[in-house]
Every structure is written in structure tokens, then in C-alpha cells.
Motif scaffolding. Structure first.
Motif, PDB file in Angstrom:
ATOM      1  N   LYS A  66     -10.560  -3.864  -2.345  1.00  0.00           N
ATOM      2  CA  LYS A  66      -9.970  -4.612  -1.232  1.00  0.00           C
ATOM      3  C   LYS A  66      -9.217  -5.827  -1.755  1.00  0.00           C
ATOM      4  O   LYS A  66      -9.645  -6.458  -2.733  1.00  0.00           O
ATOM      5  CB  LYS A  66     -11.076  -5.089  -0.260  1.00  0.00           C
ATOM      6  CG  LYS A  66     -11.456  -4.097   0.822  1.00  0.00           C
ATOM      7  CD  LYS A  66     -12.073  -2.829   0.297  1.00  0.00           C
ATOM      8  CE  LYS A  66     -12.462  -1.874   1.428  1.00  0.00           C
ATOM      9  NZ  LYS A  66     -13.007  -0.609   0.908  1.00  0.00           N
ATOM     10  N   ASP A  67      -8.102  -6.150  -1.099  1.00  0.00           N
ATOM     11  CA  ASP A  67      -7.404  -7.378  -1.443  1.00  0.00           C
ATOM     12  C   ASP A  67      -8.017  -8.546  -0.664  1.00  0.00           C
ATOM     13  O   ASP A  67      -8.947  -8.378   0.133  1.00  0.00           O
ATOM     14  CB  ASP A  67      -5.897  -7.251  -1.192  1.00  0.00           C
ATOM     15  CG  ASP A  67      -5.532  -7.001   0.266  1.00  0.00           C
ATOM     16  OD1 ASP A  67      -6.301  -7.422   1.164  1.00  0.00           O
ATOM     17  OD2 ASP A  67      -4.468  -6.408   0.528  1.00  0.00           O
ATOM     18  N   ASP A  87     -16.681   4.177   3.887  1.00  0.00           N
ATOM     19  CA  ASP A  87     -15.294   4.167   3.434  1.00  0.00           C
ATOM     20  C   ASP A  87     -15.126   4.978   2.144  1.00  0.00           C
ATOM     21  O   ASP A  87     -16.099   5.220   1.422  1.00  0.00           O
ATOM     22  CB  ASP A  87     -14.850   2.719   3.193  1.00  0.00           C
ATOM     23  CG  ASP A  87     -13.363   2.505   3.426  1.00  0.00           C
ATOM     24  OD1 ASP A  87     -12.750   3.330   4.145  1.00  0.00           O
ATOM     25  OD2 ASP A  87     -12.816   1.512   2.920  1.00  0.00           O
ATOM     26  N   ARG A 106      -8.295   2.799  -1.208  1.00  0.00           N
ATOM     27  CA  ARG A 106      -8.984   1.794  -0.395  1.00  0.00           C
ATOM     28  C   ARG A 106     -10.226   1.224  -1.074  1.00  0.00           C
ATOM     29  O   ARG A 106     -10.870   0.327  -0.523  1.00  0.00           O
ATOM     30  CB  ARG A 106      -9.395   2.385   0.961  1.00  0.00           C
ATOM     31  CG  ARG A 106      -8.235   2.851   1.823  1.00  0.00           C
ATOM     32  CD  ARG A 106      -8.645   2.944   3.285  1.00  0.00           C
ATOM     33  NE  ARG A 106      -9.828   3.725   3.521  1.00  0.00           N
ATOM     34  CZ  ARG A 106      -9.857   5.052   3.708  1.00  0.00           C
ATOM     35  NH1 ARG A 106      -8.716   5.741   3.684  1.00  0.00           N
ATOM     36  NH2 ARG A 106     -10.989   5.694   3.932  1.00  0.00           N
ATOM     37  N   TYR A 148      -4.374   2.060   7.596  1.00  0.00           N
ATOM     38  CA  TYR A 148      -4.266   1.439   6.278  1.00  0.00           C
ATOM     39  C   TYR A 148      -2.817   1.323   5.829  1.00  0.00           C
ATOM     40  O   TYR A 148      -2.409   0.301   5.261  1.00  0.00           O
ATOM     41  CB  TYR A 148      -5.063   2.269   5.276  1.00  0.00           C
ATOM     42  CG  TYR A 148      -5.090   1.711   3.878  1.00  0.00           C
ATOM     43  CD1 TYR A 148      -5.833   0.573   3.580  1.00  0.00           C
ATOM     44  CD2 TYR A 148      -4.382   2.324   2.846  1.00  0.00           C
ATOM     45  CE1 TYR A 148      -5.877   0.061   2.297  1.00  0.00           C
ATOM     46  CE2 TYR A 148      -4.415   1.825   1.559  1.00  0.00           C
ATOM     47  CZ  TYR A 148      -5.165   0.687   1.284  1.00  0.00           C
ATOM     48  OH  TYR A 148      -5.190   0.183  -0.005  1.00  0.00           O
ATOM     49  N   TYR A 178     -11.445  -3.264  10.349  1.00  0.00           N
ATOM     50  CA  TYR A 178     -12.439  -3.412   9.284  1.00  0.00           C
ATOM     51  C   TYR A 178     -13.793  -3.706   9.927  1.00  0.00           C
ATOM     52  O   TYR A 178     -13.895  -4.516  10.848  1.00  0.00           O
ATOM     53  CB  TYR A 178     -12.029  -4.518   8.313  1.00  0.00           C
ATOM     54  CG  TYR A 178     -10.874  -4.102   7.450  1.00  0.00           C
ATOM     55  CD1 TYR A 178     -11.087  -3.560   6.177  1.00  0.00           C
ATOM     56  CD2 TYR A 178      -9.559  -4.209   7.908  1.00  0.00           C
ATOM     57  CE1 TYR A 178     -10.027  -3.142   5.390  1.00  0.00           C
ATOM     58  CE2 TYR A 178      -8.492  -3.790   7.128  1.00  0.00           C
ATOM     59  CZ  TYR A 178      -8.729  -3.261   5.875  1.00  0.00           C
ATOM     60  OH  TYR A 178      -7.668  -2.839   5.099  1.00  0.00           O
ATOM     61  N   ARG A 228       0.833  -1.202   0.000  1.00  0.00           N
ATOM     62  CA  ARG A 228       0.000   0.000   0.000  1.00  0.00           C
ATOM     63  C   ARG A 228       0.867   1.252   0.000  1.00  0.00           C
ATOM     64  O   ARG A 228       0.583   2.230  -0.701  1.00  0.00           O
ATOM     65  CB  ARG A 228      -0.924  -0.002   1.214  1.00  0.00           C
ATOM     66  CG  ARG A 228      -1.886  -1.169   1.262  1.00  0.00           C
ATOM     67  CD  ARG A 228      -2.592  -1.241   2.596  1.00  0.00           C
ATOM     68  NE  ARG A 228      -3.333  -2.481   2.746  1.00  0.00           N
ATOM     69  CZ  ARG A 228      -3.856  -2.910   3.880  1.00  0.00           C
ATOM     70  NH1 ARG A 228      -3.720  -2.171   4.981  1.00  0.00           N
ATOM     71  NH2 ARG A 228      -4.507  -4.046   3.939  1.00  0.00           N
ATOM     72  N   GLU A 271      -8.097  -8.176   3.149  1.00  0.00           N
ATOM     73  CA  GLU A 271      -9.106  -7.225   3.608  1.00  0.00           C
ATOM     74  C   GLU A 271     -10.502  -7.834   3.540  1.00  0.00           C
ATOM     75  O   GLU A 271     -11.325  -7.649   4.455  1.00  0.00           O
ATOM     76  CB  GLU A 271      -9.054  -5.959   2.760  1.00  0.00           C
ATOM     77  CG  GLU A 271      -7.799  -5.123   2.979  1.00  0.00           C
ATOM     78  CD  GLU A 271      -7.772  -3.921   2.065  1.00  0.00           C
ATOM     79  OE1 GLU A 271      -7.998  -2.798   2.562  1.00  0.00           O
ATOM     80  OE2 GLU A 271      -7.552  -4.092   0.859  1.00  0.00           O
ATOM     81  N   VAL A 272     -10.799  -8.557   2.470  1.00  0.00           N
ATOM     82  CA  VAL A 272     -12.101  -9.216   2.360  1.00  0.00           C
ATOM     83  C   VAL A 272     -12.288 -10.221   3.481  1.00  0.00           C
ATOM     84  O   VAL A 272     -13.373 -10.329   4.067  1.00  0.00           O
ATOM     85  CB  VAL A 272     -12.251  -9.891   0.982  1.00  0.00           C
ATOM     86  CG1 VAL A 272     -13.506 -10.756   0.934  1.00  0.00           C
ATOM     87  CG2 VAL A 272     -12.290  -8.840  -0.126  1.00  0.00           C
ATOM     88  N   GLY A 317     -15.308  -0.624   4.648  1.00  0.00           N
ATOM     89  CA  GLY A 317     -13.955  -1.127   4.875  1.00  0.00           C
ATOM     90  C   GLY A 317     -13.456  -0.730   6.246  1.00  0.00           C
ATOM     91  O   GLY A 317     -14.062  -1.065   7.262  1.00  0.00           O
TER      92      GLY A 317
END
Length: 522
Positions: A249-250, A442, A246, A108, A345, A69, A253-254, A437
Motif C-alpha cells: 500500500k502507498d 485482499d 495491491r 483500484y 478500504y 496504478r 492507502e495506509v 485493503g
């Protein structure tokens, strides 16, 4: 709470009271302090301590993911110094603080969540050659941090904000560096590092994260003759970039969002079991709020936002967070709540539940209209569609239904005209969707046109939450509908070929809701 907690270190031989402690009554911030101050105590309190427990300094998935990031952000601002504060403690009342949560941009870009130490500042320092490779691309990341003080210092026992005896053991610089994979330096070095070469080097700061950092930088900019308006434009561009980054999401993150949603589902089960107790309580809405909040604290960092527990007509107030009302057996109760995971999250789910376990005919009629609108919105979710498309699909259903009920002064088509219509929005003034997020709303710094009009991509997560709200004093609706408020909200992941409803484990169909309530309570 301990009786003489105060962040004031009044260690000059006075005790903040006027009398036998030899103090002045003007030291009001320490007026109730009874901490010992003798030299004998200072020597004694510093002695006889064993080694501190070892801190698990293994970098977690969050800090590891944050490397990429930072690289992406670095590529957008080559040669600029980027300053991202975590924020400071916020006073709740007098000398007590709110529980700390770091600013979203800081969380983040570092991967740090939970109650990460306040006052930290991440700085992405451009390399001299403007190029480089590895961490940060053209930048080196440095984390400025307030490490723990020694046991022979006044801070150890006398500082209620930072002292070890008051708030626990803070990590050392070495431990912070190990956990984050970022070089750590003492917070005392921050000002000189940020102000260095101002006037020759562009410095950007996330302005709303920590006013003290922003004010200090603005003062340094003024000294260096940096134009105020230009500086704010540069700062806004940095905050906008982190917000936009943001949106997609990768996989990690999911997974964090899945965990938050799963805990939220369990929180709603707790609510269902508590509804009979809520009916018998003068503040039944707070029974609902309390059981959900307990689940959020047990399984995560807490709630992602203030719980809405709105019974009866309170459901017609969109952000009802007072939650001080009674819950009647024949009410609907609208619960809008989400567990925030330790990674920060958060889920965001709403269900409108019949307290008795069964919908009345008018309640079911309104509920079904909202569900049909939600289903229509789901039907258009796919890569390439937009949040505007999702909203339009829901509004089309609600306008048709309101027209069928004779509530609109025009046709549904006329009401849906963006220039001359909008009458149906009287009963749903909010939008149908928002990104989800680290923030419950978000990516909110995106421009309105971008937010609503950008093409959906796999990895985006957003809500679908239509509603209808018929206030008890609304004379344009039949009496049997007055005081009914319904919202149904789910968390939606865009996939390569459509979507996944992350909150599908909570039933939505009215028959399924009734069966679920019966099963959970049995």
C-alpha cells in the motif's frame, strides 16, 4: 420503499395489469405499476425544470493515485487490451437490487469508491506504437459509462434502476471525465470497442467482475476463433496481476486504512455501551450488530463484511453471521467487524469481550493463551519475514498451551510436525493472517505459496488473528471450557524496522479490556 418501483419500462400504453388500464395480464413484471402513460403526462413531466445542481467534479486523491496504478499494470501487458468492469446491479429479490459496490479491481484502477455508478467499464487501450508516455504508459484509458438521460426521455421518470426520479442524478460524460481524469464514452460504444481487432489483438478481461461483459467478449472471441482455454489463461493473468499489485500500500492507502480502523474503534465503543441492552433483548446479538453497522454507515460506506456478533457458544462457529441469539450476562461475545471507508478500504478487527465486564477464570485462561499467541506472532513481523513465519509463531504458543492443559494426544512438538501432526489445529482451523485493503481478504488471487511465503515489505497491511474455539459438544476438553470461543484480531502495517499495530487503540490485555469496558460504560 416506493410502492411501484420496477426496472421495467412498460411504456407502450399498457400498465402491466389486466383491466381498465388496457393491459395484458402476461406482463407480470409490471403487474403492480400505476405509472401514468398518457402523452399529456409525458410532455408535462419533461417541462418546467430548472438547472441541475452543479456536480463537484474535482478529482480526489483516489483518482489521482490511480494513474500510477494503471501505468504499472500497463507495463505488464504491453500491446494488450485490458478490460476491467465495475460490475452491474445484483438483484436482491424480484425487482429490488442490493446496494451497489464496484468490483475491487475497478475501484483500484480508477480510484472511484462508494456507490459508483454500476455498469461502468474501464478499458486500457494499447497505443498503436506500443510505446507512448504519460497516462497508462503504453495504453490510453477510456471509461465506458451510462450517463444520465434527458428529462424528455422515458428513462427519466420510468426506469426504476437508472431513472433520475428513482435513483437521483447520475453524472454526465464530461463530469465523469473531469472527476476521474479518464476519457469517458457512452456505454453503448463498449461492445464495438472491446471486440475490435479480436484475433489480431490480445484482449484480457477481469472475468468475475461483470458476467454480461465477459459473456459478450467470450462470444466475440468464439467468432474470431480465439481458443477458449487460452483466453481464460490470459484473463486469469490479468486478475492475478491486479491482485498482486495491491499487496504493498502507498501512503494514501495506509491513511484510508487508518481512518477505517479509527471508525471501527468507535464502533466497538458503541458495542461496549450497548451490551447491557443486548442482555435484555431476545436477539441480543443483533443489538450488537446493529449498533456497529449504524456507526459504519454514519462514518463510511458501510461494513466491510457481515458483522460477526457471536455470544457464548456461537463464538465457536467461525463465521457466525446469523446473529440471532441471546446474550447472557456471563457470556463472552466475540465481535469481528470492520468499517469500510468511502474509498472502500476496510478495517478488520476482532475483540472478545466479557459481557459482565469481568472475565471468569476459565474465560481468562483461554483469552490469555490467545493473546500470548498473538503477541508471539507480532514479535516476528519485520521486513523479510513471511506470513508463514507469523502463523508458525502463533501456532507454537497454542500447541504448547494445549499440551500443558492435557488436551493433545501427543507432545506439542509432535503436533507441530506438518507431516504427521496438526492435532492442535482441531481448536483453530483457520490461518493467523490475511492481507487487508480494498477487500477484507485482499490480494486473494495470489498463489498459495506466494501468499504465505513472500517476504513482507514495508507498506504491506495484514491481520494477526489467532483464536481458540471449544465447542459445547467437544468431549475432549474439560467441561468448564466447553462453549468458550476467543479470537483477538488486529490490523498490522509493516514498517521499515518492524510493524505498527493500526488497531492498538482497542485494548487487548484482559485487565485493560475490563478497565476499558468500565470506562466506556461510565
Amino acid at each position: 420503499m416506493t410502492g411501484d418501483a420496477t426496472s421495467t419500462t412498460d411504456l407502450d400504453g399498457t400498465d402491466g395489469t389486466d383491466g381498465t388500464d388496457g393491459t395484458s395480464g402476461t406482463e407480470q413484471s409490471g403487474a403492480r405499476s400505476q405509472r401514468p402513460t398518457s402523452e399529456a403526462f409525458r410532455r408535462f413531466v419533461a417541462s418546467g425544470w430548472g438547472p441541475r445542481p452543479e456536480v463537484d467534479a474535482t478529482p480526489g486523491d483516489g483518482p489521482r493515485r490511480a494513474v500510477r496504478r494503471r501505468e504499472r499494470l500497463s507495463a505488464q501487458f504491453p500491446g494488450d487490451r485490458l478490460v476491467v468492469p465495475a460490475g452491474g446491479l445484483q438483484v436482491r429479490s424480484n425487482d429490488t437490487d442490493h446496494r451497489f459496490r464496484p468490483h475491487t479491481a475497478f475501484a483500484y484502477l480508477t480510484g472511484l469508491g462508494g456507490d459508483t455508478e454500476p455498469d461502468c467499464v474501464l478499458v486500457l487501450e494499447p497505443r498503436d506504437d506500443g510505446a507512448g508516455s504519460g497516462e497508462g504508459g503504453g495504453h490510453d484509458a477510456v471509461l465506458y459509462f451510462r450517463p444520465r438521460a434527458g428529462r424528455d426521455t422515458e428513462e427519466f421518470y420510468a426506469d426504476a434502476r437508472y431513472g433520475e426520479l428513482w435513483v437521483g442524478v447520475r453524472p454526465s460524460l464530461a463530469e465523469v471525465a473531469q472527476v476521474t481524469g479518464i476519457e469517458a464514452r457512452h456505454l453503448d460504444e463498449l461492445h464495438d470497442a472491446v471486440a475490435k481487432d479480436l484475433g489480431h489483438l490480445v484482449v484480457r478481461v477481469v472475468r468475475d467482475a461483470d458476467p454480461s461483459v465477459t459473456d459478450a467478449l467470450d462470444t466475440a472471441r468464439h467468432t474470431a476463433d480465439v481458443d477458449d482455454e487460452e483466453a481464460r489463461r490470459l484473463d486469469d493473468a490479468l486478475a492475478d496481476a491486479v491482485s498482486a499489485q495491491r499487496c504493498v500500500k502507498d501512503d494514501w492507502e495506509v491513511e484510508q486504512l487508518r481512518e477505517a480502523v479509527a471508525a471501527t474503534v468507535r464502533g466497538f465503543e458503541d458495542v461496549a455501551r450497548a451490551l447491557p441492552r443486548a442482555v435484555g433483548h431476545a436477539r441480543g446479538e443483533r443489538v450488537v450488530e446493529g449498533v456497529f453497522t449504524a456507526r459504519a454507515r454514519e462514518e463510511g460506506n458501510g461494513v466491510g463484511y457481515d458483522v460477526i456478533a457471536a455470544a457464548g457458544a456461537h463464538a465457536c462457529t467461525l463465521h457466525w453471521i446469523r446473529n440471532d441469539g441471546a446474550v447472557a450476562a456471563d457470556d463472552l461475545v466475540l465481535v469481528d467487524a470492520g468499517v469500510e471507508a468511502d474509498s472502500l478500504y476496510t478495517a478488520d478487527v476482532t475483540r472478545t469481550l466479557p459481557v459482565s465486564g469481568r472475565f471468569s477464570e476459565p474465560q481468562r485462561r483461554v483469552y490469555q493463551a490467545v493473546l500470548d499467541a498473538a503477541d508471539a506472532a507480532f514479535a516476528v513481523v519485520r521486513p523479510g519475514a513471511t506470513i508463514r513465519d507469523v502463523h508458525a509463531a502463533a501456532m507454537g504458543v497454542l500447541a504448547d498451551r494445549l499440551a500443558d492443559w492435557g488436551l493433545l494426544p501427543v507432545t506439542a512438538e509432535e503436533s507441530l510436525d506438518p507431516e504427521r501432526g496438526g492435532q492442535h489445529r482441531r481448536w483453530m482451523v483457520h490461518g493467523t493472517s490475511h492481507h487487508l485493503g480494498l477487500d477484507v481478504h485482499d490480494c486473494a488471487r495470489l498463489r498459495r505459496e506466494t501468499y504465505q511465503g513472500q517476504a513482507l515489505e514495508p507498506g504491506m497491511v495484514f491481520t494477526i488473528e489467532p483464536g481458540l474455539y471449544f465447542r459445547p459438544d467437544d468431549l475432549l476438553v474439560p467441561e468448564e471450557l466447553r462453549g468458550i470461543g476467543v479470537r483477538i484480531e488486529d490490523d498490522v502495517l509493516v514498517t521499515a524496522d518492524g510493524y505498527e499495530n493500526l488497531s492498538a487503540a482497542l485494548p487487548r490485555d484482559p485487565d485493560a479490556v475490563e478497565a476499558w469496558l468500565e470506562a466506556v460504560r461510565s
